[in-house]
Structures are given as C-alpha cells and as structure tokens.
Design a protein around this motif. Structure first.
Motif, short mmCIF file in Angstrom:
data_model
loop_
_atom_site.label_atom_id
_atom_site.label_comp_id
_atom_site.label_asym_id
_atom_site.label_seq_id
_atom_site.Cartn_x
_atom_site.Cartn_y
_atom_site.Cartn_z
N THR A 426 0.85 -1.18 0.00
CA THR A 426 0.00 0.00 0.00
C THR A 426 0.90 1.24 0.00
O THR A 426 2.10 1.15 0.28
CB THR A 426 -0.91 0.02 1.25
N PRO A 427 0.32 2.41 -0.26
CA PRO A 427 1.16 3.62 -0.27
C PRO A 427 1.74 3.93 1.12
O PRO A 427 2.64 4.76 1.23
CB PRO A 427 0.19 4.73 -0.68
N PHE A 428 1.25 3.29 2.15
CA PHE A 428 1.73 3.58 3.52
C PHE A 428 2.73 2.55 4.02
O PHE A 428 3.15 2.59 5.18
CB PHE A 428 0.54 3.64 4.50
N HIS A 429 3.08 1.61 3.15
CA HIS A 429 3.86 0.45 3.61
C HIS A 429 5.13 0.86 4.36
O HIS A 429 5.38 0.40 5.48
CB HIS A 429 4.21 -0.43 2.41
N ILE A 616 -12.59 16.70 1.58
CA ILE A 616 -12.01 17.61 2.57
C ILE A 616 -10.61 18.06 2.15
O ILE A 616 -9.95 17.43 1.32
CB ILE A 616 -11.91 16.95 3.97
N GLU A 617 -10.19 19.14 2.79
CA GLU A 617 -8.78 19.51 2.75
C GLU A 617 -8.13 18.81 3.95
O GLU A 617 -8.72 18.77 5.03
CB GLU A 617 -8.62 21.02 2.89
N ILE A 618 -6.94 18.32 3.75
CA ILE A 618 -6.26 17.66 4.87
C ILE A 618 -4.78 17.94 4.73
O ILE A 618 -4.20 17.71 3.67
CB ILE A 618 -6.60 16.14 4.93
N GLY A 619 -4.17 18.47 5.81
CA GLY A 619 -2.80 18.95 5.67
C GLY A 619 -2.76 19.92 4.51
O GLY A 619 -3.58 20.83 4.41
N MET A 620 -1.84 19.69 3.57
CA MET A 620 -1.79 20.56 2.39
C MET A 620 -2.42 19.85 1.19
O MET A 620 -2.22 20.27 0.05
CB MET A 620 -0.33 20.92 2.09
N GLY A 621 -3.11 18.75 1.44
CA GLY A 621 -3.68 17.97 0.33
C GLY A 621 -5.19 17.88 0.40
O GLY A 621 -5.86 18.63 1.14
N MET A 644 -0.80 11.63 -2.77
CA MET A 644 -0.81 12.43 -1.54
C MET A 644 -0.87 11.57 -0.28
O MET A 644 -0.95 12.09 0.83
CB MET A 644 -2.01 13.38 -1.57
N ALA A 645 -0.84 10.25 -0.49
CA ALA A 645 -1.05 9.36 0.65
C ALA A 645 0.03 9.53 1.73
O ALA A 645 -0.28 9.61 2.93
CB ALA A 645 -1.10 7.91 0.17
N GLY A 646 1.29 9.60 1.29
CA GLY A 646 2.38 9.74 2.26
C GLY A 646 2.22 11.00 3.08
O GLY A 646 2.39 11.00 4.31
N HIS A 647 1.87 12.07 2.43
CA HIS A 647 1.69 13.35 3.13
C HIS A 647 0.53 13.26 4.14
O HIS A 647 0.64 13.74 5.27
CB HIS A 647 1.44 14.45 2.10
N VAL A 648 -0.53 12.65 3.72
CA VAL A 648 -1.70 12.58 4.63
C VAL A 648 -1.38 11.71 5.84
O VAL A 648 -1.77 12.01 6.97
CB VAL A 648 -2.95 12.08 3.84
N GLU A 650 1.60 11.36 7.21
CA GLU A 650 2.45 12.19 8.10
C GLU A 650 1.61 13.20 8.87
O GLU A 650 1.80 13.41 10.07
CB GLU A 650 3.46 12.99 7.27
N THR A 651 0.68 13.81 8.16
CA THR A 651 -0.14 14.85 8.77
C THR A 651 -0.95 14.28 9.94
O THR A 651 -0.97 14.84 11.05
CB THR A 651 -1.08 15.44 7.70
N LEU A 652 -1.59 13.14 9.69
CA LEU A 652 -2.42 12.53 10.75
C LEU A 652 -1.54 12.03 11.89
O LEU A 652 -1.87 12.19 13.07
CB LEU A 652 -3.24 11.37 10.17
N TRP A 653 -0.43 11.42 11.52
CA TRP A 653 0.44 10.82 12.54
C TRP A 653 1.02 11.90 13.45
O TRP A 653 1.00 11.77 14.68
CB TRP A 653 1.53 10.00 11.85
N GLU A 654 1.50 13.00 12.83
CA GLU A 654 2.09 14.07 13.65
C GLU A 654 1.03 14.73 14.53
O GLU A 654 1.22 14.92 15.73
CB GLU A 654 2.78 15.11 12.76
N ALA A 655 -0.12 15.00 13.94
CA ALA A 655 -1.20 15.65 14.72
C ALA A 655 -1.70 14.73 15.83
O ALA A 655 -2.18 15.18 16.88
CB ALA A 655 -2.34 16.04 13.80
N GLY A 656 -1.60 13.43 15.58
CA GLY A 656 -2.15 12.48 16.55
C GLY A 656 -1.27 12.28 17.77
O GLY A 656 -1.73 11.72 18.79
#
Ligand SMILES: NCCCC(=O)O
Length: 814
Positions: A426-429, A616-621, A644-648, A650-656
């Motif tokens: 997957t893109p998150f592997h 939705i907008e999420i992070g910069m994506g 944009m999967a990698g960016h999303v 990171e965004t969720l992980w850092e915010a979480g």
C-alpha cells in the motif's frame, strides 16, 4: 482419421481423473453432447501416479462434503460400471508428535464431528493397537477416521470415463487442443490437432481439466489459472512378509504418509522445501513419465520413516518415484466459472488431493454449469478468488516451493505464508514498517496485522493459544475503544460504477436502495436468486452518475465481474480503481478531535453524519472521508489519492501524537468487529446464506423496483427462517476459537462457528454461528443452553441475537 463432432454442448480438455469426473457428472445431469479431448492417453499426466488416499475431513464443511461425496461415489462405481476401483475403506490414523499438533488433531476431530465425519481421538496405546507396526516413541496422540479409505487412481478415472461414455460422452485420446476461440465474454470453439489432422469443435461450454497444463490452457482463452507443478516423491517397497491390510497413516510432523497396498508400503512426502518443476512449460509429450530421482532430497524423510516404521529397514525399495503434481498459491484447488470468459470453466490444480477431490468437485461443477449458479458455497476453491497477478510464473514458482510442504505443516491460526511476499504494497507500507508493523499477506497485499513494541521481535510465534502478539492486539483494541487508532485499509477493492444508468443498475444488483443523494454511503449486499449473499459492500454515491463500490480486499475481481455479468443493457462502465487511492481508517471516540486538527472542514453530526462522505482539505492535500466503521466506533475512512497518501499519513500521525494516536493492525480490527457482531464475508456470510437468516434484513429494501434476489427475500419472509445467526461469548476466558468449532445446543451438535476471535473488551473468545430455528421464536432460540466444543472439550457459551458490544450502535453516531 478422427471422427470428432463439429459441435458439442461441452468440450472438456484433459483426461485425468478430473476431466473424467466432469464428463461423468455432466452426463449424469443429462448432458449427452459432451466431448472430452485427451492429448495422449487417459490418466497419463498426474492421475496414474497419484497415491489414491481418500480422506474425508477437509478444512471446511463444504470441502468435507465434497470429499465425502467422492468416497461414496467411488464405493458404488464398480457396481455401476463393472470396473474395479480398488476402493477399500481401511480407515486412517494421523498421529501427533508435538503438543501443538495434538491440539490441531483434536480441533480437527471436533470439526469432523460438526461436519458428520465419524472420528475418534485415540491415545498412543490405542494408536499402537490399531497400528502395531508403528514405533510410538514420541507419539502424543492420534485421531482415527474409520470411514476413510484408499483406491486405485487410474481405475477410478477409467470407471468414471466408462460411466460417462455409457451415457453418450465422446472421449477421444491422442487429440491435442491447440486453441480456444473467444468472442467477447464467450468461448466459441476449441481447435484440435491429431497426427497432422486439424479441426475445430464449436462449443457451448469449455472445461479446463488440464491438470499441470491448466495454466497454459487457461491462457488460450485469456483465463487466469494459477498453478505450478512440483516434484512429488514417494517410494514403494517390495512386498513385506506379514504386512496385511492397514489403515492409511499420516505422520505430518515427519512430513510423511503411508499406504499399504498388496503387502507393500507406499511412503510419500510433503517436505518443507519443495522442488518446483516445469518452469518453462510442461513438455508436450510428457506421458506416463517420471522425473529424475533425487535421493538426497528424500533421504531425511526416509530416515525418519525407518525409525517410525522399523519394518521398512528390512524392506527392499521397489520404486523410487518422482512425479509432478500441480500446486496453487493457497493450496486450494481451482474450480468453477472463470472470471474472464462466462462459458469457460476450470477444474485444475489439485495440490496432491486430486483423487479424493475429483468426485465431489465434478459433481459441484456439473451442477454449477447446469444451473448457472453455485450449488453451495465454494469460496475456498472458486477459481474467481484468484487475483490477476497470481498467474505470474515467477510468483508461482516461488510460492509453490512452500505450498507443497504446507499440506503437512502445522496449520496454526493466523499462519502467514513465508514465500513470494511483498508483491502488493500500500502507499503507507514504508511508513508503517518504520513504526513497527508486522505484516501479513492476503491476495498478495502486505497488510499490517499488528505493531510490535520497541525491542519486540517482529515475527509471529504461532500456537493454538494466545500468540505473541496478543498483548499488542489488546493495546490496539483499547486505543480504538477508548481513544483513537489508525489503520491502513488501502487493500479495500474499489470499483467505480459510472454512466447514465448507474443508479438503476445498482438498484438492480444491490439489495439496498441506491436512489440516495450524492455523498450518501449505503451498506448493501449483492444477492443471488436464492437470496444468498454474493458480495458484501459499501456503495458511496459520488455524483449523479458515479458511485464507488468498496469491497473486501480479495473479492474485488469477483465482485467486479458479478456486476459486469449483470450489466446487460444498462449504460454503465465498471472500473477497478483500487490502486488509485490509499485508505487510512481513523477510529475511536477521539477520532473527530484528530480529524478536526488536520482539516478545516467540519466533521459534526450535522455536516457529516454517520453513513455520509465528504471531500475535505487535509494537511496541504485533499481527501474524501467516509463516515463508516467496521470496528463499531466513531470514525472516518480517509480515501486519498496515492500521490498524496504519504503526506496525509504524516499529517495525521504528527497531529495524533498529542492525542496518543495508536497505529493498529488487522488483528485489532477482527477483535473489534466480532464484538460488534459485524459479519465477515466468506465466513459468516456466503452465497448459501440467505440475507434474512444472516440478520441483514435491515440492509434490504423491498419497496424499491425489482432487484436480483427480491423474490427469494419475499419467499423467506413468508416461509420463515430456517436458521439464525447468533453471537457467542465463551465462559472460559482462556479458550480461543477461530472457526468451525462445533456449536452445541442443549447437549446436541447443531452446527459450528462460522468465525471466531478474541474480544478484548468483552474479555473472552467470541464466535458467530448459525443455529437451525425452523418455526421457533427468537426467545425460544435464545432460551437454550449453548456450548462450543474446542479440541474435544465442551465450553459453556452465552448466546445473543444483538451485538454484545454497543447493541444500539450509539458509538458510531457519537
Ligand atoms: N497424494 C497424497 C495425499 C496425501 C493425503 O491425503 O494426506
């Protein structure tokens, strides 16, 4: 000069036991116009050298039903055809040399009881009594199946062929198939060649029974039939003085099976590092041939066998045999209607159990061909379960090194294949791997099953009890129930249905109402004409003319073809877009807080209630979120295009981080979903489970225009339910259930668990299962005393019709 017809209702390619069985059963169904083409002589590929063990207990109820059918059929064949089949009901014994194997055998014995196969657990002394030649040193226990047997493979095939001929089938030997013509989704003819003469048969149906040539014959029609030949070794001894009829013996911990025949032993092996064969195609002229001996390869098996059966030391070896057999990536055979060509059928890749399978598989295939619908659930072996990439030869070569040995390896729950991994990521592997993911594999997808803690070994340690990841799963479960967890669901199948008729088409195919506004998500099933469940999906309306159908990872090819087959005159285009989007599920009571931290959009119940999607907008994506849940908590599935999967992530992980976001795996999901009694397609719900009996009537809208299965739903409503799905919680928190454990009602086995897992919130093993209930009220069904049999022991179980966790589904609507 060949006198072959120019036309036939069915052309069968391949004259092994499987082709003969299909011809036998089609003619039994009344199809007289059947032609079987065999390139050399009947049985000359694999059948002639098969060992001929006729075991009956298989890994599921329907596979057992087919194996039992084979045994019954072969018992009567001699009387019907006058040809001896060598069928002898000698019984079988399997012995365990480890505690884990003992548990496996005992769980298997319980399963046999649930499936109606006579069985007895026996002590080492009883093993010795039944098998005096055996050295029982190290034997922990055994299982005795008195109705198992053995037969003569070639004679069984020839008797089936004789039966087919007697009912009008043409069986032609020495005729090579050179091509299958296909127009659109239909095969039209089969070309053949014999000694320089060429011809063609127009066919209404074509069946690929080409055994180890099955992949190549499939390709003639553009059909994917994953299988690879492997070398299979056995020896046959000289006659041994004093050796009389013995049961079939399996010592799986030593990779060995033993068959007594005419006072000689046949000792065969399923060793861990098998030797794939025929990488560049199986030679065309291969006929009654053997492969070169490899004594070094077989020696370790023989050495252990001589210790286990000391009389072998004195016996001369008459034959050292090495012959090819075909193996599939999951050790289950390929049967049924191909996905690619509607009238091209497959019965090939029998993983060394061709003889015991052929009778039942032929019967099931003939019924399927006659009615156009599966006679019962054949999901384990349905050729449509295969993913397109699984026809890749390099993949098959790598995987088949393992699958041969897995026949006798410990069949631990959650056991993952070790070979041919990493094909679909997957893109998150990489991000998940960096955080400690331990991956499992399904349909080629690498999926994070659990997350190791710092310093913990990232490997499965298998057992029948709680495994080494139990505490990790518990922590992930707790995070989702009490805070917020995130897991990767990118392996979901994603199918776009677009076009002017998208709405009317989906209303025809789905049980639920698809006339919903854009942004609405509908949970629904594809039903067959008997009300059985062919697919379990969510459908999101994206616009006036576009929907997204989301399916389980492995059923995407089948679900897509189901829609394509029913598209008829509808103006729709059905497209697989699985790889285009990654999916992160953000679930738990704090999911909204997290989403709000990464997006300026609103996630309130007013703006984005349960069962709706929004862009939705999420992070910069950008992403699209679906407010649904398979774990029974507040949450969103975030669909993001792969770029944009990698960016999303990171965004969720850092915010979480400041919320304590926990990464979770598939084992957590299974634990949560079973507490909420969410059905699992392939286990709890299949094509033979009526949607009302599955408890999914809420997802069927009878008021809308006609849809596939509507009549069957109406009929069931009038006739009443035959069975009901219940949820069970075991009283002993130490016991684990997986599936197929017998379900006991008021002291009597009535069925078995269709799925099972440990529920960490409920603090016990939880199972799902159907209970027969004709004419009974819900109160009467619940008024009984229930137990579940686990490895021979009956454990009390509490039963419920409502989910034991959050029965009113308040949490998903928080
Ligand atoms: N062809 C060998 C089958 C082995 C088994 O039934 O265990």
């Amino acid at each position: 000069m060949t006198n072959l017809p120019k036309k036939a209702r069915c052309v069968i390619i391949g004259g092994g036991v499987m082709g003969c069985s299909v011809a036998y059963h089609l003619t039994k169904t009344g199809w007289t116009d059947v032609v079987l083409l065999e390139r050399k002589q009947l049985t000359c590929g694999t059948t002639w050298h098969a060992a001929g063990l006729i075991g009956q207990l298989r890994a599921s109820a329907n596979m057992t039903r087919l194996a039992k059918y084979s045994a019954d059929l072969y018992r009567g064949l001699e009387e019907e055809t006058g040809l001896a089949t060598g069928m002898r009901q000698v019984g079988s014994i399997s012995v365990a040399l480890t505690e884990a194997r003992k548990e496996e055998l005992y769980r298997g014995a319980s399963m046999a009881r649930a499936f109606g196969v006579p069985v007895e657990e026996i002590s080492p002394a009883e093993v010795k009594e039944r098998y005096p030649h055996l050295n029982i040193e190290g034997v922990k226990a055994g299982v005795w199946l008195p109705t198992d047997g053995q037969g003569d493979p070639a004679n069984i095939a020839l008797a089936l062929a004789k039966g087919a001929r007697a009912r009008g089938a043409v069986i032609a030997e020495g005729v090579k198939v050179t091509g299958v013509a296909v127009e659109g989704r239909r095969a039209t003819s089969v070309s053949w060649e014999q000694g320089g003469e060429r011809g063609e048969i127009q066919a209404e149906h074509v069946v690929n029974c080409a055994g180890m040539w099955g992949r190549e014959v499939g390709r003639m029609a553009g059909v994917n039939v994953p299988l690879h030949a492997c070398e299979h070794f056995y020896i046959v001894t000289e006659p041994i003085k004093g050796l009389t009829q013995m049961p079939v013996l399996r010592v799986p911990d030593e990779c060995a099976y033993y068959k007594e025949d005419a006072g000689k032993y046949l000792l065969g092996a399923f060793e861990p590092n098998a030797k794939p064969w025929g990488m560049n195609g199986i030679p065309e002229d291969f006929s009654f041939d053997q492969l070169p001996e490899d004594f070094d390869h077989f020696e370790p098996i023989l050495e252990r066998a001589v210790n286990r059966l000391p009389m072998l030391a004195e016996a001369g070896i008459h034959t050292f045999f090495n012959g090819p057999e075909s193996f599939t990536p999951d050790d289950a055979y390929n049967l049924g209607q191909s996905l690619e060509v509607d009238n091209f059928w497959v019965a090939a890749g029998f993983n060394s159990i061709g003889i015991q399978s052929a009778g039942g598989a032929g019967m099931a295939l003939a019924e399927w061909m006659e009615t156009g619908e599966k006679p019962f659930d054949l999901g384990d072996v349905d050729v449509g379960r295969n993913q397109p990439f699984q026809g890749n030869r390099h993949y098959l070569f790598e995987r088949s090194k393992e699958t041969l040995g897995l026949l006798y390896a410990d069949h631990f729950p959650y056991r993952q294949k070790a070979t041919a991994r990493g094909v679909r990521r997957t893109p998150f592997h990489a991000q998940l791997e960096a955080q400690g993911a331990v991956f499992g594999e399904i349909g080629g997808w690498e999926r994070a099953n659990w997350f190791a803690s710092d310093g913990q070994e990232r490997e499965y340690q298998y057992s029948w009890g709680p495994q080494n990841w139990f505490a990790n799963q518990a922590a992930e479960h707790k995070a989702v129930r009490e805070n917020v967890g995130m897991y990767d669901m990118s392996s979901f199948g994603k199918i776009r249905v677009e076009g002017r008729d998208a709405e009317t088409f989906l209303n025809h195919v789905c049980g639920a109402d698809m006339s919903v506004p854009a942004g609405k998500i509908v949970y629904t099933q594809f039903l067959n004409s008997t009300g059985g469940i062919e697919a379990d999906v969510t459908v999101t309306r994206l616009s006036e003319t576009a929907y997204l159908v989301v399916t389980p990872a492995v059923t995407r090819p089948r679900d897509q073809v189901w829609m394509q087959r029913h598209a008829g005159e509808f103006n729709v285009v059905v497209t697989d877009v699985t790889a285009g989007e990654g999916v992160l599920a953000v679930m738990g009571p704090n999911a909204r807080t997290l989403m709000q931290k990464v997006s300026p959009n609103e996630f309130s119940n007013d703006v984005n209630p349960f069962g709706t999607a929004q862009e939705i907008e999420i992070g910069m994506g950008l992403a699209r979120v679906h407010r649904v849940s398979y774990v029974g908590e507040l949450g969103w599935e975030v669909y993001v295009s792969s770029d944009m999967a990698g960016h999303v992530f990171e965004t969720l992980w850092e915010a979480g981080q400041e919320l304590g976001l926990t990464l979770c795996g598939m084992h957590m999901m299974d634990s949560c979903r079973i507490e909420k009694a969410f059905r699992h397609f392939g286990h709890d719900i299949t094509c033979e489970d009526h949607v009302l009996e599955a408890g999914l009537g809420f997802a069927v809208k009878l008021q809308k225009a006609d849809f596939i299965g509507r009549d069957a739903v109406m009929r069931k409503k009038e006739a009443g339910l035959e069975k009901r799905m219940l949820q069970f919680r075991l009283s002993d928190p130490e016991v684990m259930v997986y599936h197929n454990e017998p379900l006991i009602r008021d002291g009597k086995i009535v069925s078995y668990l269709s799925s099972g897992a440990y529920g960490h919130h409920l603090g016990a093993a939880i199972g799902m299962g159907y209970v027969p209930c004709r004419g009974e009220s819900a109160a009467e069904v619940l008024g009984s005393v229930y137990e579940v049999e686990v490895a021979g022991r009956r454990v009390a179980a509490e039963a419920s019709l409502q989910p034991m966790y959050d029965p009113k589904s308040e949490r998903v609507r928080m």
